[in-house]
Scaffold this active site. Structure first.
Site, short mmCIF file in Angstrom:
data_model
loop_
_atom_site.label_atom_id
_atom_site.label_comp_id
_atom_site.label_asym_id
_atom_site.label_seq_id
_atom_site.Cartn_x
_atom_site.Cartn_y
_atom_site.Cartn_z
CE LYS A 39 24.54 -10.49 -3.98
NZ LYS A 39 24.97 -9.66 -5.29
NE ARG A 49 -2.72 -0.82 2.86
CZ ARG A 49 -3.59 -1.48 2.49
NH1 ARG A 49 -4.63 -0.96 1.64
NH2 ARG A 49 -3.85 -2.77 2.53
CB THR A 50 3.50 2.54 2.43
OG1 THR A 50 2.57 2.49 3.34
CG2 THR A 50 4.23 3.78 2.42
CG HIS A 68 4.06 5.14 8.52
ND1 HIS A 68 4.42 5.69 7.40
CD2 HIS A 68 3.17 4.11 8.26
CE1 HIS A 68 4.14 5.17 6.25
NE2 HIS A 68 3.29 4.12 6.81
NE ARG A 98 6.91 0.40 5.63
CZ ARG A 98 5.80 0.34 5.78
NH1 ARG A 98 5.30 -1.01 5.95
NH2 ARG A 98 4.70 1.08 5.83
#
Lengths: 311, 151
Positions: free
Chosen positions: A86, A57-58, A135, A107
């Site tokens: 890695k 969504r974001t 957020h 995020r």
């Protein structure tokens, strides 16, 4: 305040004037979008979306915002497909990606990851969620949604319901609401109360706060009910989750004593905390809230890129 | 004559006015309990006009860095530091909790990025009494007990 090159990491970094300015620019962009369909302020600019933790969504909201601004997008949607697997450090990933882009949206599951990324990068970094911390773009779109629905934020009585312990959206929103003259009801199971330091901070800032477990008794007081999901993935202990799972459900029966003007918000996705029957009522504001993400994120992208001076 | 219960030092540092019972913690966080050749003296529960009871730590042949002084301030904010040269106090100052604490404290939040990536830890002092600091990265507030455990 100079916006070009500015990072958007935490609500704590903003003043009330900053917030009001972003909301004003978002409103202007929303109107312009309605008129023209799409805009070209960010033509030639590239957004990198670094989603170390999945969030469709974001990510889609940011991508949509950048496309509607006329720019383009590169990025990844899970850490498993990147050099992090890695053993690459976050700092090195950021230093690499900034060579390909003009603005970064990140995020990450770790708290503080966006702050670290912003310190390392020379281009603007926007926090799209760091663990259970912040957020900020969700907060801005939440405020935008409230302002569009009520024409104001001051004077409203707002209930925050659900997982107030791990829910970063409610942490940031509560901190931002402290700039306004609001009354807050914090409604949650005892195990999921808002962290003490946030409640103390809000009280010190003069916010009138009530902590309660009683949703039905509180509903008649509210202008806005902000519902959050009880997030299984944030619980360190599954047993703790099982104790509070399904604690609340907002349905038409619960809403029978609500003000007609009550608006229900939710950062989504929902599981069972709002019954679908509520979608058909005038109370439901959550899909409009999703839409608000686009103009607000357009405003933030355009301002930090420095392409919106004329707006 | 309480001061004479422990030997005077020729060169080094005397940390005075440590709240009673915190002297051992000062020794621990400054890692003075490691054999380094200098004499280390602790006087605990000494009568004090200001504090009632206090601890005193004397360290021969060692002068404290700014970082070490800041560490002392976090656990013993009433402490004074005396720099001794040739048996005389050459300099004396009170420790002070700085507004920002950099590099000397670990964040108590296991999911804070500062515990996983290379960073220099940074905290902002939210309150001095009681002591509360906020992590620059994860924004979580730490109180005295967490601070002591993460120095």
């Amino acid at each position: 305040m100079e916006w070009k090159g500015r990072d958007v990491i935490s609500v704590r970094d903003f003043s009330k004037e900053d917030i009001e300015f972003v909301l004003k620019v978002a409103e202007r962009l929303e109107e312009e979008l309605k008129e023209k369909g799409s805009l070209d302020y960010a033509k030639g600019k590239i957004l990198a979306t670094l989603f170390f933790e999945p969030s469709t969504r974001t990510r889609l909201s940011f991508e949509s915002a950048m496309h509607r601004l006329g720019g383009s997008v590169i990025g990844f949607s899970s850490a498993s497909s990147t050099s992090v697997k890695k053993g690459e450090s976050l700092a090195d990933t950021i230093k690499t990606v900034e060579q390909y882009s003009d603005v970064i949206v990140i995020r990450h599951s770790m708290e503080g990851a966006a702050r670290l990324a912003a310190e390392v990068a020379e281009i603007p970094v926007i926090n799209a969620g760091d663990g259970s911390n912040q957020h900020p773009t969700q907060t801005l779109l939440d405020l935008y949604t409230i302002k569009r629905a009520f024409g104001r934020i001051d004077g409203l009585t707002i209930g925050l319901l659900g997982d107030l312990k791990y829910g970063r959206t409610v942490h940031s929103l509560a901190e931002a609401l402290a700039f306004y003259d609001v009354e807050l009801y914090l409604i949650s199971p005892g195990l999921l109360r808002m962290p003490k330091h946030i409640v103390e901070e809000l009280r010190e800032k003069g916010v009138r706060i009530h902590e309660t477990t009683d949703l039905e008794g509180t509903i008649p007081e509210l202008d806005v009910l902000y519902v959050t999901r009880i997030q299984r993935e944030r619980f360190p202990d599954e047993q703790e989750y099982l104790k509070v799972k399904g604690s609340y459900q907002v349905n038409c029966a619960v809403l029978k004593n609500a003000k007609e003007s009550l608006r229900i918000m939710h950062p989504l996705p929902r599981v069972d905390e709002i019954h679908p029957e509520v979608d058909r009522t005038e109370h439901a504001l959550y899909f409009r809230q999703v839409f608000s993400g686009v103009p607000v994120r357009m405003a933030l992208l355009g301002l930090t890129l420095g392409v919106l001076e004329g707006v | 004559m309480a001061e004479l219960k422990v030997t005077a030092i020729r060169e080094g540092t005397v940390i005075d006015h440590i709240p009673a019972g915190k002297g051992l913690k000062v020794i621990e966080i400054l890692r003075l309990n490691r054999p380094n050749g200098g004499v280390l003296l602790l006087a605990s529960n000494v009568h004090s006009g200001k504090l009632g009871r206090k601890d005193i730590v004397k360290i021969e042949g060692k002068f404290l860095s700014e970082e070490e002084v800041n560490k002392i301030a976090l656990i013993a904010p009433t402490a004074t530091v005396n720099i001794v040269r040739d048996y005389r106090v050459a300099e004396k100052f009170k420790v002070e909790i700085p507004d920002e604490i950099t590099g000397i404290l670990r964040c108590a939040n296991p999911n804070c990025v500062s515990n996983h990536e290379y960073t220099v830890s940074k905290f902002y002092v939210v309150s001095r009494e009681p002591l509360k600091v906020r992590c620059h990265y994860c924004e979580r507030t730490m109180e005295e007990e967490d601070i002591l455990g993460n120095l």
